[in-house]
Motif scaffolding. Sequence first.
Motif, PDB file in Angstrom:
ATOM      1  N   UNK A  55       0.821  -1.229   0.000  1.00 58.04           N
ATOM      2  CA  UNK A  55       0.000   0.000   0.000  1.00 58.04           C
ATOM      3  C   UNK A  55       0.849   1.270   0.000  1.00 58.04           C
ATOM      4  N   UNK A  56       1.797   1.382  -0.927  1.00 59.72           N
ATOM      5  CA  UNK A  56       2.654   2.576  -0.918  1.00 59.72           C
ATOM      6  C   UNK A  56       1.902   3.821  -1.381  1.00 59.72           C
ATOM      7  N   UNK A  57       2.302   4.949  -0.824  1.00 61.30           N
ATOM      8  CA  UNK A  57       1.791   6.242  -1.293  1.00 61.30           C
ATOM      9  C   UNK A  57       2.747   6.853  -2.314  1.00 61.30           C
ATOM     10  N   UNK A  58       3.989   6.379  -2.315  1.00 60.45           N
ATOM     11  CA  UNK A  58       4.993   6.783  -3.297  1.00 60.45           C
ATOM     12  C   UNK A  58       5.817   5.547  -3.639  1.00 60.45           C
ATOM     13  N   UNK A  59       6.131   5.393  -4.919  1.00 61.06           N
ATOM     14  CA  UNK A  59       6.975   4.297  -5.385  1.00 61.06           C
ATOM     15  C   UNK A  59       8.242   4.907  -5.982  1.00 61.06           C
ATOM     16  N   UNK A  60       9.398   4.321  -5.670  1.00 57.79           N
ATOM     17  CA  UNK A  60      10.671   4.882  -6.123  1.00 57.79           C
ATOM     18  C   UNK A  60      11.508   3.798  -6.784  1.00 57.79           C
ATOM     19  N   UNK A  61      12.135   4.139  -7.896  1.00 58.52           N
ATOM     20  CA  UNK A  61      13.135   3.278  -8.510  1.00 58.52           C
ATOM     21  C   UNK A  61      14.238   4.163  -9.063  1.00 58.52           C
ATOM     22  N   UNK A  62      15.381   3.568  -9.332  1.00 60.33           N
ATOM     23  CA  UNK A  62      16.488   4.371  -9.843  1.00 60.33           C
ATOM     24  C   UNK A  62      16.423   4.394 -11.363  1.00 60.33           C
ATOM     25  N   UNK A  63      17.522   4.221 -12.044  1.00 61.02           N
ATOM     26  CA  UNK A  63      17.581   4.446 -13.487  1.00 61.02           C
ATOM     27  C   UNK A  63      16.564   3.588 -14.239  1.00 61.02           C
ATOM     28  N   UNK A  64      15.798   4.234 -15.101  1.00 61.69           N
ATOM     29  CA  UNK A  64      14.720   3.570 -15.824  1.00 61.69           C
ATOM     30  C   UNK A  64      15.243   2.777 -17.014  1.00 61.69           C
ATOM     31  N   UNK A  65      14.742   1.561 -17.154  1.00 61.25           N
ATOM     32  CA  UNK A  65      14.991   0.733 -18.322  1.00 61.25           C
ATOM     33  C   UNK A  65      13.673   0.129 -18.769  1.00 61.25           C
TER      34      UNK A  65
END
Length: 284
Positions: free
Chosen positions: A205-215
């Motif tokens: 149930x995240x309110x924000x999702x984070x990832x680093x460099x997009x592929x």
Amino acid sequence: MSIGFLLDSKAINISLREKFRRLPPAVEEVCLRRGRPASYTAGGKTYALDYTARAGELDELLMLFTDGSLYAYQSTLCRGYLPLPGGYRLGVAGRGVCEGGALVGVTDVMTLCLRFPHRVPGVADGIRRRWETDGGQGGLLICGSPGAGKTTMLRELIHTVSETRRTAVLDSRGELCLDGVGKYVTPLSGYPPALGMEIALRTLSPEVLVTDELGEEETRGALTAARCGVPLFASAHGTSRDDLLARESLRPLFGAGVFRWIVTLSQEGKERHYTMEKWECSAF
């Protein structure tokens, strides 16, 4: 972040350890090269380091850093890096071993490039305030050239946003979730990006999702996040709008309106700057 991990590491010989001790506190990167001078980067500038790796020495270092088990780290080594404790990342370059057109291993190591993680408290506060003033909706993409500070900015955004929002972080390289960074943070490490995002959305149930460099894999997960209404914070290489639009893997994200804000990082001498602009879906 200090270099204490390296100074205590059995992978560093006495001569090299003493040279690490003399590095400035703000060192960003150290690059060891076989048969060529080593160097370090601080304040955006690169300086020579009085050290030249001998034949086989870098292979020995890599074996020590992996506790003698290269196979256990094969997947990340085939993506060019080795994750180390404390958020350090070791870039690895040498002779690629391919089978059926796919890279399956690296031998004959020629270069090891060690990236040092740094906290820069407060650097992302203005970005977070502007995002929240706009309603705290829509994704945010941080772009810039290699070494511009994208991971550092993303790390600080995680810290400040997670003070009040549940934040799930796809931290595949172990650089984003340092000890003490963030409050309501759940890191997911070692997951395939698209699957990790799906699991986070379904179970955390995240309110924000984070990832680093997009592929390509991150793009699939990001589209799912957008359909679920969860803002995505991410980074990408590029210094202009044209750079980003030229990347095939990013176009679906812009077309779907995944990112409402684009933060562009730049550097002039030792000074780093950023611009933040809103990009409407119709612009794409």
